[in-house]
Design a protein around this motif. Structure first.
Motif, mmCIF file in Angstrom:
data_model
loop_
_atom_site.group_PDB
_atom_site.id
_atom_site.type_symbol
_atom_site.label_atom_id
_atom_site.label_comp_id
_atom_site.label_asym_id
_atom_site.label_seq_id
_atom_site.Cartn_x
_atom_site.Cartn_y
_atom_site.Cartn_z
ATOM 1 N N ASP A 9 41.238 34.420 45.471
ATOM 2 C CA ASP A 9 42.371 35.278 45.135
ATOM 3 C C ASP A 9 43.238 35.483 46.374
ATOM 4 O OD1 ASP A 9 41.052 37.056 46.742
ATOM 5 O OD2 ASP A 9 40.532 38.459 45.176
ATOM 6 N N PHE A 11 43.841 38.078 48.140
ATOM 7 C CA PHE A 11 43.183 38.870 49.182
ATOM 8 C C PHE A 11 42.426 37.969 50.147
ATOM 9 C CE2 PHE A 11 43.694 42.277 46.067
ATOM 10 C CZ PHE A 11 43.985 43.361 46.866
ATOM 11 N N ASN A 12 41.655 37.047 49.587
ATOM 12 C CA ASN A 12 40.854 36.169 50.436
ATOM 13 C C ASN A 12 41.707 35.124 51.148
ATOM 14 O OD1 ASN A 12 37.733 36.629 50.107
ATOM 15 N ND2 ASN A 12 38.666 37.084 48.134
ATOM 16 N N VAL A 14 44.659 35.440 52.181
ATOM 17 C CA VAL A 14 45.483 36.095 53.185
ATOM 18 C C VAL A 14 44.639 36.760 54.275
ATOM 19 C CG1 VAL A 14 46.643 38.332 53.232
ATOM 20 C CG2 VAL A 14 47.684 36.417 52.051
ATOM 21 N N ARG A 20 48.491 34.440 57.064
ATOM 22 C CA ARG A 20 49.472 35.533 57.057
ATOM 23 C C ARG A 20 50.685 35.152 57.894
ATOM 24 N NH1 ARG A 20 45.014 38.643 57.824
ATOM 25 N NH2 ARG A 20 45.558 39.358 59.904
ATOM 26 N N ILE A 23 52.866 32.677 56.001
ATOM 27 C CA ILE A 23 53.653 33.318 54.955
ATOM 28 C C ILE A 23 54.811 34.102 55.564
ATOM 29 C CG2 ILE A 23 53.612 35.164 53.238
ATOM 30 C CD1 ILE A 23 50.874 34.231 52.395
ATOM 31 N N GLN A 24 54.509 34.815 56.626
ATOM 32 C CA GLN A 24 55.543 35.609 57.276
ATOM 33 C C GLN A 24 56.637 34.719 57.858
ATOM 34 O OE1 GLN A 24 53.880 38.324 60.148
ATOM 35 N NE2 GLN A 24 54.987 40.018 59.181
ATOM 36 N N ALA A 75 56.114 35.675 46.086
ATOM 37 C CA ALA A 75 55.757 37.032 46.526
ATOM 38 C C ALA A 75 55.036 37.840 45.456
ATOM 39 C CB ALA A 75 57.008 37.770 46.990
ATOM 40 N N GLU A 76 55.255 37.510 44.217
ATOM 41 C CA GLU A 76 54.608 38.283 43.156
ATOM 42 C C GLU A 76 53.095 38.311 43.290
ATOM 43 O OE1 GLU A 76 55.604 37.998 39.134
ATOM 44 O OE2 GLU A 76 57.755 37.746 39.471
ATOM 45 N N LEU A 78 51.565 38.693 45.858
ATOM 46 C CA LEU A 78 51.181 39.688 46.868
ATOM 47 C C LEU A 78 51.125 41.085 46.275
ATOM 48 C CD1 LEU A 78 53.261 38.456 49.931
ATOM 49 C CD2 LEU A 78 50.791 38.308 49.638
ATOM 50 N N LYS A 79 51.681 41.217 45.080
ATOM 51 C CA LYS A 79 51.760 42.531 44.455
ATOM 52 C C LYS A 79 50.388 43.203 44.287
ATOM 53 C CE LYS A 79 54.263 44.881 40.719
ATOM 54 N NZ LYS A 79 53.166 45.750 40.230
ATOM 55 N N ILE A 81 47.900 43.101 46.181
ATOM 56 C CA ILE A 81 47.520 43.677 47.473
ATOM 57 C C ILE A 81 48.302 44.966 47.714
ATOM 58 C CG2 ILE A 81 47.460 43.288 49.956
ATOM 59 C CD1 ILE A 81 47.202 40.314 49.388
ATOM 60 N N PHE A 82 49.598 44.882 47.488
ATOM 61 C CA PHE A 82 50.452 46.061 47.622
ATOM 62 C C PHE A 82 49.949 47.192 46.726
ATOM 63 C CE2 PHE A 82 54.146 48.558 46.288
ATOM 64 C CZ PHE A 82 54.724 48.879 47.505
ATOM 65 N N TRP A 84 47.028 47.686 45.477
ATOM 66 C CA TRP A 84 45.734 48.235 45.851
ATOM 67 C C TRP A 84 45.852 49.166 47.052
ATOM 68 C CZ3 TRP A 84 42.554 47.966 50.191
ATOM 69 C CH2 TRP A 84 41.288 48.555 50.019
ATOM 70 N N VAL A 85 46.660 48.793 48.005
ATOM 71 C CA VAL A 85 46.674 49.533 49.271
ATOM 72 C C VAL A 85 47.603 50.745 49.236
ATOM 73 C CG1 VAL A 85 48.549 48.377 50.532
ATOM 74 C CG2 VAL A 85 46.488 49.092 51.749
ATOM 75 N N ARG B 3 34.924 30.259 59.449
ATOM 76 C CA ARG B 3 35.833 31.210 58.861
ATOM 77 C C ARG B 3 35.899 32.513 59.659
ATOM 78 N NH1 ARG B 3 35.127 32.761 52.545
ATOM 79 N NH2 ARG B 3 36.917 34.129 52.321
ATOM 80 N N ALA B 15 38.685 41.700 51.897
ATOM 81 C CA ALA B 15 38.820 40.519 51.041
ATOM 82 C C ALA B 15 37.704 40.496 50.003
ATOM 83 C CB ALA B 15 38.804 39.256 51.891
ATOM 84 N N ARG B 20 36.438 46.423 48.245
ATOM 85 C CA ARG B 20 37.626 47.136 47.733
ATOM 86 C C ARG B 20 37.202 48.166 46.703
ATOM 87 N NH1 ARG B 20 39.704 42.070 47.548
ATOM 88 N NH2 ARG B 20 39.927 41.944 45.299
ATOM 89 N N GLN B 24 37.758 52.161 46.923
ATOM 90 C CA GLN B 24 38.480 52.835 45.853
ATOM 91 C C GLN B 24 37.623 53.933 45.220
ATOM 92 O OE1 GLN B 24 40.051 50.028 43.014
ATOM 93 N NE2 GLN B 24 42.090 50.936 43.251
ATOM 94 N N LEU B 78 43.962 50.972 56.922
ATOM 95 C CA LEU B 78 44.581 50.182 55.856
ATOM 96 C C LEU B 78 46.070 49.992 56.110
ATOM 97 C CD1 LEU B 78 42.861 51.747 52.716
ATOM 98 C CD2 LEU B 78 42.456 49.477 53.682
ATOM 99 N N TRP B 84 51.980 44.892 56.472
ATOM 100 C CA TRP B 84 52.214 43.449 56.360
ATOM 101 C C TRP B 84 52.794 43.093 54.992
ATOM 102 C CZ3 TRP B 84 50.323 39.518 53.214
ATOM 103 C CH2 TRP B 84 50.746 38.236 53.591
ATOM 104 N N VAL B 85 52.298 43.721 53.963
ATOM 105 C CA VAL B 85 52.655 43.303 52.606
ATOM 106 C C VAL B 85 53.956 43.940 52.111
ATOM 107 C CG1 VAL B 85 51.472 45.036 51.178
ATOM 108 C CG2 VAL B 85 51.538 42.643 50.431
ATOM 109 N N PHE B 88 57.525 42.326 51.618
ATOM 110 C CA PHE B 88 57.699 41.349 50.542
ATOM 111 C C PHE B 88 58.012 42.021 49.208
ATOM 112 C CE2 PHE B 88 55.112 39.169 53.707
ATOM 113 C CZ PHE B 88 55.767 37.960 53.814
ATOM 114 N N MET B 91 60.939 41.267 47.060
ATOM 115 C CA MET B 91 61.018 39.965 46.380
ATOM 116 C C MET B 91 60.546 40.025 44.937
ATOM 117 S SD MET B 91 60.031 37.048 49.120
ATOM 118 C CE MET B 91 60.164 37.245 50.890
ATOM 119 N N TRP B 92 59.812 41.075 44.580
ATOM 120 C CA TRP B 92 59.358 41.123 43.198
ATOM 121 C C TRP B 92 59.791 42.403 42.473
ATOM 122 C CZ3 TRP B 92 55.139 41.946 46.810
ATOM 123 C CH2 TRP B 92 54.667 43.264 46.819
#
Lengths: 110, 110
Positions: A9, A11-12, A14, A20, A23-24, A75-76, A78-79, A81-82, A84-85, B3, B15, B20, B24, B78, B84-85, B88, B91-92
């Motif tokens: 996924d 998360f892994n 990135v 990262r 992507i940046q 970018a979608e 990445l959503k 991750i956004f 979740w955090v 890795r 990850a 996670r 949560q 976090l 970082w995210v 972006f 973009m969505w």
DNA sequence: TTGACATATTCCGATATGGGAATATAATAT
DNA sequence: ATATTATATTCCCATATCGGAATATGTCAA
């Protein structure tokens, strides 16, 4: 069982710092592999391999043009991750720091 | 080289899906290991091991009280992920989808 | 001091990784 | 056809997982 695969996924995928960075570096542009190679100064196979992982998790999309392949960030993906955090933001944000400060002052002044 | 280790930084620690979930589940509360075990229904060593990883990257803090250990999420760790995210997001986000829609309409109406 | 409770650690095995180097594939140009 | 350009793939290995099971450590209570 072993560690969650990088291609499991976003998360892994990135989690790897270089991915990262990649992507940046791409941002919102559509770039060929060579353009990315120049931009980052890595060797070409390395860039291709990282792009391969990102493509598997759909963090980038590929378009073939002649002998080149143009990549752009999707970018979608990445959503998640956004999403979740983000809920944790209130735990460190300035608003609450300020609140803490106010409470501190109230203590001292009392 | 292999890795990036899970304990390298919050990105890698988080990850792992279970970690996670663990974070949560804890939210803003301070919980003992057993409380977490009950809440998640995992076995105790598993919880302890995941907490160990999270502690190494300072995503949780530990406080010893009697024979128990109380853990709480250290949300500040976090922030790098959030930072970082977040760029972006534009973009969505809906705002820009709407903008796209407007532009589409303008094209069609022209 | 002995047991009960709370938590951490160790040992195991299968598995996927990232980097380097070399090479393969694919498309274009001459 | 052949060379050149653009990109992907393969082969190698050292390494760190995660889960399960068993066990160790630490702390309180009687």
């Amino acid at each position: 069982m072993a560690r969650t695969p990088t291609t499991f996924d976003p998360f892994n995928a990135v989690a790897e710092p270089k991915r990262r960075q990649l992507i940046q570096a791409m941002g919102a542009e559509e770039l060929s592999v060579n353009e990315i190679v120049e931009r980052l100064g890595w060797n070409q196979p390395s860039v291709s391999k990282h792009l391969g992982v990102l493509k598997q998790v759909e963090l980038v999309e590929e378009r073939r043009v002649g002998r080149r392949r143009l990549y752009r960030v999707n970018a979608e993906r990445l959503k998640p991750i956004f999403d979740w955090v983000t809920p944790f933001e209130r735990m460190w944000s300035e608003r609450f720091e300020r609140l803490d400060n106010v409470l501190e002052k109230m203590k001292k002044e009392k």
